[in-house]
Every structure is written in C-alpha cells, then in structure tokens.
Scaffold this active site. Structure first.
Site, mmCIF file in Angstrom:
data_model
loop_
_atom_site.group_PDB
_atom_site.id
_atom_site.type_symbol
_atom_site.label_atom_id
_atom_site.label_comp_id
_atom_site.label_asym_id
_atom_site.label_seq_id
_atom_site.Cartn_x
_atom_site.Cartn_y
_atom_site.Cartn_z
ATOM 1 N N TRP A 227 3.274 97.292 42.235
ATOM 2 C CA TRP A 227 2.993 96.242 43.212
ATOM 3 C C TRP A 227 1.946 95.266 42.691
ATOM 4 O O TRP A 227 2.059 94.048 42.857
ATOM 5 C CB TRP A 227 2.516 96.888 44.521
ATOM 6 C CG TRP A 227 2.197 95.919 45.610
ATOM 7 C CD1 TRP A 227 3.084 95.369 46.489
ATOM 8 C CD2 TRP A 227 0.905 95.377 45.928
ATOM 9 N NE1 TRP A 227 2.420 94.519 47.343
ATOM 10 C CE2 TRP A 227 1.092 94.500 47.027
ATOM 11 C CE3 TRP A 227 -0.374 95.547 45.411
ATOM 12 C CZ2 TRP A 227 0.027 93.793 47.606
ATOM 13 C CZ3 TRP A 227 -1.426 94.844 45.984
ATOM 14 C CH2 TRP A 227 -1.222 93.977 47.072
ATOM 15 N N ALA A 246 9.055 97.395 47.172
ATOM 16 C CA ALA A 246 8.421 98.485 47.918
ATOM 17 C C ALA A 246 7.342 97.952 48.862
ATOM 18 O O ALA A 246 6.757 98.719 49.624
ATOM 19 C CB ALA A 246 7.813 99.486 46.939
ATOM 20 N N ASP A 247 7.073 96.672 48.793
ATOM 21 C CA ASP A 247 5.981 96.096 49.579
ATOM 22 C C ASP A 247 6.213 96.264 51.079
ATOM 23 O O ASP A 247 7.268 95.923 51.609
ATOM 24 C CB ASP A 247 5.845 94.610 49.238
ATOM 25 C CG ASP A 247 4.801 93.924 50.100
ATOM 26 O OD1 ASP A 247 3.625 94.021 49.757
ATOM 27 O OD2 ASP A 247 5.181 93.321 51.124
ATOM 28 N N ILE A 248 5.188 96.757 51.750
ATOM 29 C CA ILE A 248 5.315 97.077 53.169
ATOM 30 C C ILE A 248 5.552 95.807 54.007
ATOM 31 O O ILE A 248 6.308 95.823 54.977
ATOM 32 C CB ILE A 248 4.070 97.864 53.645
ATOM 33 C CG1 ILE A 248 4.338 98.596 54.953
ATOM 34 C CG2 ILE A 248 2.856 97.005 53.782
ATOM 35 C CD1 ILE A 248 5.089 99.862 54.775
ATOM 36 N N LEU A 250 7.011 92.938 53.050
ATOM 37 C CA LEU A 250 8.375 92.452 52.850
ATOM 38 C C LEU A 250 9.366 93.308 53.627
ATOM 39 O O LEU A 250 10.281 92.801 54.284
ATOM 40 C CB LEU A 250 8.720 92.466 51.345
ATOM 41 C CG LEU A 250 10.123 92.004 50.968
ATOM 42 C CD1 LEU A 250 10.400 90.585 51.460
ATOM 43 C CD2 LEU A 250 10.335 92.075 49.456
#
Length: 308
Positions: A227, A246-248, A250
């Site tokens: 990230w 994996a970004d929360i 997004l």
DNA sequence: GGCCAGGCTAGCA
DNA sequence: TGCTAGCATGGC
C-alpha cells in the site's frame, strides 16, 4: 516574485484545491486569495502561494526573489504537484463506457490529483498515515512538520518546511513517540531516513523504473508494504495506472457506489478494475473523493435528523 | 464503550 | 507460503 504556468484544458483549480484545503490543513494556509505553503528547493526552503489568475493560468508567488535556476526548479515542482501535465479528456471518455463509475464524474470535472512536492515527503507522510483515519494522520503530520521543519515567516504567519532527511536521520525514536507516533512507526521513519542518508536507498534513482520494479525494490525495506509503495507511485512518482486493490477506502467506496451488502475483497476490486487501465490512479482518486463527500453528506443528514 | 481507520511486521503452523 | 495477533490512538 511571480511565475505563471498555463493550466491544461479540463482543469478545475477550484475543485483540485478543495481536497488540499481539507486534507493538508497542516501545511497549506489560505491568505489573500492564495494557498500558501513552504516548499523545499535543492538550495533552500521558500514560502510559495498559488492561485488561478484572471488569464486562467496557475500563478505562483514566492516570498523571496529566486534565481533563474530556482525559478525553473519551482516551476517543475509545481507542474508535478498540481498535475499540470495531465489531460483528463481520455480518462473521461473511458469512464463514459461505465455508467455507474461515470456517475461520480460530473461533480468532479477537472479535478486533478495533487501530488507531494518531493519523494521523501511523500514516503514519510504515507508511513505516518498507515492504518489511521485521515484526520488523526493529519494531526501527526502537522506535529512532525512543526517540530522538525525549518520555520520561515511570511505575511505575518509562520510556515514550516517538511523536515529534511538529514534532520530526521539524526533523531531518536523517542523524539517521534512523544509526538504520539507508535514505536514501530518511529523506527520505520528514522531507519528509512538513515538508509537514505547512508545511500542505501535512493528514491529519485527509481524515477525511470517501471511500477513493478519500484514495488520490488521498496517493499524490501522494513515499514514499506504494498500500500505504501502504491501511494508513493501515485503521489510521489505521479504514475497514472496504480490500483491499491487492498485499500480500505477504495473498497468502501466501491461497496457504497455499487450498493453492495458486503465490502469487496482485494480480488473483487481487481475484477471491478479490469477495464480501468491505464487510468486506475484517477479512478481510485475519484472514488476516494466520492467516499469522503458521501460521508460528509450522511453526517449532515444524521445531524439534521438528531436536531429535529 | 466498542469498532474502525486510505497497514505492516513478526511469529507461528 | 499463508494466516493473524498486536500495534496505538482519535473519531464516530
């Protein structure tokens, strides 16, 4: 002294600075219709204000006289920071093929990614922001800059430049934990700064490498995960096709936009994003902004409901 | 008061 | 190689 740079077509300066005003309160200050901050040139730190002038150009004002070389350097930094070389037209054309995604566009016409003025600053800001809500991350970044940056006075205000890597390399872990950074983040930040000073890590030498090569090289350092490199690629190297799957944020944005009951997994995000290339950075950035705006709306709605 | 944030590492199977 | 507890604290 003043410099100007033409804005590309489809550039909304107003929309672009909105996000800066919200998320970089610590470093950016509005005064006399300009947005001011300290910027580090190779020779020294200066205070710089920007606005859109009547001719529709980006106008840059420096607190002090600049040499010809410094002017060139500043123009280059500002072009990068404000994404002035980016033409969004092909991105919008592509988005028009996906009605759901396109629904986020009209409110954001001309909205550009605002990048960090330098790679080291981007790296440290990103590490501080890992796993924290953006508001608390902003507070920590503010403390870090105030404490260890160089102070410059202009317009009856004090500005702090982002701390130099040499300054940070000289700190003890405790200097950062007292600012409420975790022990581990203090170690990441200081150890990475030392690696840079010792020549074991050279961020600018990776400039001409591919995204994958930058990922491979940087991820081997303690404190830098996928990230963090993705953020560095977007906001530091200015790469246009980065997907932080994996970004929360997004994932939350996609869940909200598609009205799904569950938050999509990283694999599902990649499925959503298979036709985003080569604009994945912009789709991500627009979705992050969509999420913040929606959160704001729901907060106002809740507040109104409670007050009734 | 509990869960969640624009994650990462170390330790374990 | 893959999984997960623990980190730490503000915001809601």
């Amino acid at each position: 002294m003043k410099l100007t740079i033409p804005l590309p077509k489809e550039y909304s300066f107003e929309k672009t600075i909105e996000r800066v005003k919200e998320f970089e309160k610590a470093t950016e200050h509005e005064k006399d219709k300009k947005l001011w901050r300290a910027i580090r040139l190779s020779s020294r730190a200066i205070v710089v204000g920007v606005c859109k002038n009547e001719a529709g150009e980006l106008e840059i004002e420096s607190h002090d006289k600049l040499s010809r070389f410094e002017q060139m350097e500043l123009k280059e930094i500002m072009t990068h920071r404000w994404s002035l070389e980016v033409d969004l037209t092909p991105f919008y054309k592509r988005m028009a093929q996906n009605p759901i995604l396109y629904s986020t566009i009209p409110d954001r016409m001309g909205f550009h990614i605002v990048r960090d003025p330098d790679l080291y600053e981007c790296l440290i800001r990103t590490i501080i922001s890992q796993q924290l809500n953006l508001s608390f991350a902003g507070t920590l970044i503010h403390r870090f800059i105030e404490q260890f940056g160089e102070k410059i006075s202009h317009l009856d205000m004090w500005f702090s430049s982002f701390p130099t890597v040499e300054r940070v390399a000289d700190l003890n872990y405790e200097d950062l934990t007292t600012l409420q950074l975790t022990q581990r983040k203090a170690e990441y930040i200081i150890d990475l700064s030392r690696a840079i000073v010792e020549g074991k890590l050279d961020l600018s030498s990776l400039q001409q490498e591919t995204d994958e090569e930058i990922m491979k090289r940087l991820i081997s350092f303690r404190g830098i995960g996928r990230w963090t490199v993705e953020c560095l690629l977007m906001f530091g190297y200015g790469r246009s096709n980065v997907l932080p799957a994996a970004d929360i944020g997004l994932r939350n944005a996609l869940q909200l936009l598609y009205g799904s009951d569950t938050r999509p997994s990283e694999t599902e995000v990649r499925e959503f994003a298979k036709d985003w290339s080569p604009y994945a950075s912009y789709v991500t950035f627009y979705l992050w902004d969509y999420l913040t705006q929606q959160k704001k709306i729901s907060k106002v709605t809740k507040k109104g409901y409670n007050e009734r």
